[in-house]
Design a protein around this motif. Structure first.
Motif, PDB file in Angstrom:
ATOM      1  N   SER A 198       0.562  -1.098   0.000  1.00  0.00           N
ATOM      2  CA  SER A 198       0.044   0.057   0.140  1.00  0.00           C
ATOM      3  C   SER A 198       0.868   1.266  -0.134  1.00  0.00           C
ATOM      4  CB  SER A 198      -0.931  -0.043   1.256  1.00  0.00           C
ATOM      5  OG  SER A 198      -1.668  -1.010   1.122  1.00  0.00           O
ATOM      6  N   THR A 199       0.224   2.384  -0.737  1.00  0.00           N
ATOM      7  CA  THR A 199       1.088   3.582  -0.842  1.00  0.00           C
ATOM      8  C   THR A 199       0.475   4.581   0.040  1.00  0.00           C
ATOM      9  OG1 THR A 199       0.251   3.979  -2.872  1.00  0.00           O
ATOM     10  CG2 THR A 199       2.195   2.867  -2.720  1.00  0.00           C
ATOM     11  N   ASP A 200      -1.048   4.358   0.532  1.00  0.00           N
ATOM     12  CA  ASP A 200      -1.655   5.279   1.148  1.00  0.00           C
ATOM     13  C   ASP A 200      -1.529   5.073   2.735  1.00  0.00           C
ATOM     14  OD1 ASP A 200      -2.852   2.874   1.965  1.00  0.00           O
ATOM     15  OD2 ASP A 200      -5.217   3.528   1.094  1.00  0.00           O
ATOM     16  N   GLU A 201      -2.546   5.618   3.547  1.00  0.00           N
ATOM     17  CA  GLU A 201      -2.373   5.758   4.954  1.00  0.00           C
ATOM     18  C   GLU A 201      -2.731   4.289   5.633  1.00  0.00           C
ATOM     19  OE1 GLU A 201      -1.240   8.529   6.906  1.00  0.00           O
ATOM     20  OE2 GLU A 201      -0.334   8.949   4.981  1.00  0.00           O
ATOM     21  N   SER A 202      -2.996   3.093   4.921  1.00  0.00           N
ATOM     22  CA  SER A 202      -3.409   2.137   5.376  1.00  0.00           C
ATOM     23  C   SER A 202      -2.522   1.600   6.516  1.00  0.00           C
ATOM     24  CB  SER A 202      -3.220   0.856   4.224  1.00  0.00           C
ATOM     25  OG  SER A 202      -4.293   1.109   3.612  1.00  0.00           O
ATOM     26  N   SER A 203      -1.103   1.524   6.413  1.00  0.00           N
ATOM     27  CA  SER A 203      -0.143   1.212   7.291  1.00  0.00           C
ATOM     28  C   SER A 203      -0.313   1.948   8.700  1.00  0.00           C
ATOM     29  CB  SER A 203       1.249   1.504   6.861  1.00  0.00           C
ATOM     30  OG  SER A 203       2.069   1.252   7.907  1.00  0.00           O
ATOM     31  N   LYS A 204      -0.666   3.342   8.571  1.00  0.00           N
ATOM     32  CA  LYS A 204      -0.649   4.057   9.686  1.00  0.00           C
ATOM     33  C   LYS A 204      -1.911   3.836  10.582  1.00  0.00           C
ATOM     34  CE  LYS A 204      -1.050   8.985  11.121  1.00  0.00           C
ATOM     35  NZ  LYS A 204      -1.006  10.384  10.571  1.00  0.00           N
ATOM     36  N   ILE A 205      -2.932   3.497   9.739  1.00  0.00           N
ATOM     37  CA  ILE A 205      -4.348   3.220  10.318  1.00  0.00           C
ATOM     38  C   ILE A 205      -4.062   1.843  11.055  1.00  0.00           C
ATOM     39  CG2 ILE A 205      -6.550   2.450  10.084  1.00  0.00           C
ATOM     40  CD1 ILE A 205      -6.712   4.340   7.736  1.00  0.00           C
ATOM     41  N   ALA A 206      -3.483   0.782  10.511  1.00  0.00           N
ATOM     42  CA  ALA A 206      -3.448  -0.409  11.038  1.00  0.00           C
ATOM     43  C   ALA A 206      -2.749  -0.464  12.470  1.00  0.00           C
ATOM     44  CB  ALA A 206      -2.790  -1.518   9.958  1.00  0.00           C
ATOM     45  N   LYS A 207      -1.720   0.411  12.254  1.00  0.00           N
ATOM     46  CA  LYS A 207      -0.781   0.328  13.479  1.00  0.00           C
ATOM     47  C   LYS A 207      -1.038   1.286  14.772  1.00  0.00           C
ATOM     48  CE  LYS A 207       3.481  -0.511  10.640  1.00  0.00           C
ATOM     49  NZ  LYS A 207       4.852   0.260  10.185  1.00  0.00           N
ATOM     50  N   SER A 208      -2.358   1.934  14.355  1.00  0.00           N
ATOM     51  CA  SER A 208      -2.723   2.842  15.434  1.00  0.00           C
ATOM     52  C   SER A 208      -3.639   1.995  16.340  1.00  0.00           C
ATOM     53  CB  SER A 208      -3.788   3.904  14.867  1.00  0.00           C
ATOM     54  OG  SER A 208      -4.980   3.118  14.402  1.00  0.00           O
ATOM     55  N   PHE A 209      -4.000   0.616  16.147  1.00  0.00           N
ATOM     56  CA  PHE A 209      -4.516  -0.169  17.186  1.00  0.00           C
ATOM     57  C   PHE A 209      -3.334  -1.010  18.007  1.00  0.00           C
ATOM     58  CE2 PHE A 209      -7.761   0.635  13.812  1.00  0.00           C
ATOM     59  CZ  PHE A 209      -8.727   0.747  14.661  1.00  0.00           C
ATOM     60  N   ASP A 210      -3.738  -1.864  18.810  1.00  0.00           N
ATOM     61  CA  ASP A 210      -2.963  -2.536  19.721  1.00  0.00           C
ATOM     62  C   ASP A 210      -2.246  -3.544  19.080  1.00  0.00           C
ATOM     63  OD1 ASP A 210      -4.615  -4.769  20.134  1.00  0.00           O
ATOM     64  OD2 ASP A 210      -5.818  -3.843  21.559  1.00  0.00           O
ATOM     65  N   LYS A 211      -1.602  -4.501  20.066  1.00  0.00           N
ATOM     66  CA  LYS A 211      -0.594  -5.703  19.452  1.00  0.00           C
ATOM     67  C   LYS A 211      -1.398  -6.745  19.130  1.00  0.00           C
ATOM     68  CE  LYS A 211       3.349  -4.161  22.358  1.00  0.00           C
ATOM     69  NZ  LYS A 211       4.298  -4.749  23.338  1.00  0.00           N
ATOM     70  N   ARG A 212      -2.774  -6.813  19.304  1.00  0.00           N
ATOM     71  CA  ARG A 212      -3.535  -7.975  18.672  1.00  0.00           C
ATOM     72  C   ARG A 212      -3.412  -7.887  17.179  1.00  0.00           C
ATOM     73  NH1 ARG A 212      -9.147  -8.181  21.793  1.00  0.00           N
ATOM     74  NH2 ARG A 212      -8.761  -5.849  21.892  1.00  0.00           N
ATOM     75  N   ILE A 213      -3.179  -7.027  16.515  1.00  0.00           N
ATOM     76  CA  ILE A 213      -2.853  -6.567  15.114  1.00  0.00           C
ATOM     77  C   ILE A 213      -1.432  -7.023  14.931  1.00  0.00           C
ATOM     78  CG2 ILE A 213      -2.694  -5.270  13.133  1.00  0.00           C
ATOM     79  CD1 ILE A 213      -5.211  -3.894  13.879  1.00  0.00           C
ATOM     80  N   LYS A 214      -0.947  -8.026  14.093  1.00  0.00           N
ATOM     81  CA  LYS A 214       0.185  -8.354  13.961  1.00  0.00           C
ATOM     82  C   LYS A 214       0.233  -8.048  12.072  1.00  0.00           C
ATOM     83  CE  LYS A 214       0.263 -12.707  16.929  1.00  0.00           C
ATOM     84  NZ  LYS A 214       0.399 -14.013  16.963  1.00  0.00           N
TER      85      LYS A 214
END
Length: 314
Positions: free
Chosen positions: A47-63
């Motif tokens: 991805s080249t948009d803000e997807s990474s930032k959104i996903a990483k804004s949650f806790d460690k249950r997101i790998k």
């Protein structure tokens, strides 16, 4: 709490390519689940948009996993599955959402269903929604949703929406996961492989919301047609199932030729006329199939949906 403090019951697979528009809402619908024994495997497909930032804004249950090069969806799903630890895989497209009790009700359905073949997967009914979340129509519109041995029914119609399905992880891996040769029907082909050996549990509630918008809708009906026919051709069936298989193949030939004829008339009257003659010949060659097909799809809601999907400009 996890069953053994190590492995969750569900591994939720979210494959994403530039999905920032609806991603936050999709992930929040997981965090709002009443059943909480899960992990999210987030596979960011370059991805080249803000997807990474959104996903990483949650806790460690997101790998979170990032892939440097864009790869086909089937390949991306297979790579994400290999990162999963859960007993069951749950799939959520990054523009779809779940109702809060979805995972809990599917867990109960899988644990209480009894079958000699065993239940390998479970799905729910779903609601198609538009880009702002308004209801369009149920995914089950004019469909006969079933449980148990669904192989033959599933060959004629992919009534299992991707984001509604949960699947036994070990069985998925044993059967080879998604066929990476397909671009449009990789999930349908996997459901068929599973349903040949195992039963399916169905929760008849609209617990999944499938977002329908121009960004996730392919108008390549010819490519879809070729893949459907190739998939059906490759399916190995028992001798008594051959007639049913041929019926489904002829049904899809008629269905796609209807779409092709409409496109031809839109662009060139002579081509439309020629295609109409081919369609007429095909229908006359298979009158029973044609009648059943027209009866099924002569619904104003379905006609409006197909018009939007295949003809309306983005």
């Amino acid at each position: 709490m996890n069953r053994n403090n190590k492995f969750p019951f569900f591994s939720i697979i979210i494959n994403c390519y530039n999905g920032e528009a609806f991603l936050n809402e999709a992930i929040k619908s997981v965090y709002n689940q009443s059943f909480t024994d899960w992990e999210i495997i987030f596979f960011d497909n370059a991805s080249t948009d803000e997807s990474s930032k959104i996903a990483k804004s949650f806790d460690k249950r997101i790998k979170y996993y990032y892939n440097d090069n864009l790869i086909p969806l089937g390949s991306a799903r297979n790579r994400a599955i290999k990162k999963a630890n859960g007993k069951y895989l749950a799939f959520l497209d990054c523009d779809d959402t779940w109702e809060p009790t979805k995972l809990l009700k599917q867990k109960k359905a899988l644990e209480t269903s009894v079958s000699d073949r065993g239940y390998a997967f479970c799905y729910t009914d779903a609601m198609r929604i538009n880009h702002v979340g308004r209801n369009i129509m149920p995914f089950s519109q004019e469909r006969e949703n079933k449980n148990g041995d669904v192989f033959l029914s599933l060959m004629g119609d992919c009534f299992i929406s991707m984001s509604s399905c949960v699947l036994d992880r070990k069985i998925c891996l044993k059967l080879g996961g998604f066929d990476e040769a397909f671009q449009y029907v990789e999930e349908w082909q996997l459901w068929l492989k599973v349903s040949q050996q195992y039963d399916l549990a169905y929760v008849p509630e609209r617990l999944t919301n499938i977002r329908f918008h121009s960004g996730n809708t392919s108008k390549d009906y010819q490519g879809q047609s070729l893949e459907v026919m190739s998939m059906l051709q490759k399916i190995k069936v028992k001798p008594y199932q051959l007639k049913k298989k041929r019926t489904f193949m002829n049904m899809f030939k008629i269905r796609f030729l209807i779409i092709h004829t409409a496109h031809c008339f839109k662009n060139n009257f002579i081509q439309g006329l020629m295609s109409s003659l081919s369609l007429l010949w095909l229908c006359l060659s298979h009158p029973k199939i044609s009648l059943e097909l027209f009866k099924k799809y002569l619904s104003l809601k379905l006609l409006k949906f197909f018009y939007t999907k295949y003809f309306k400009n983005n």
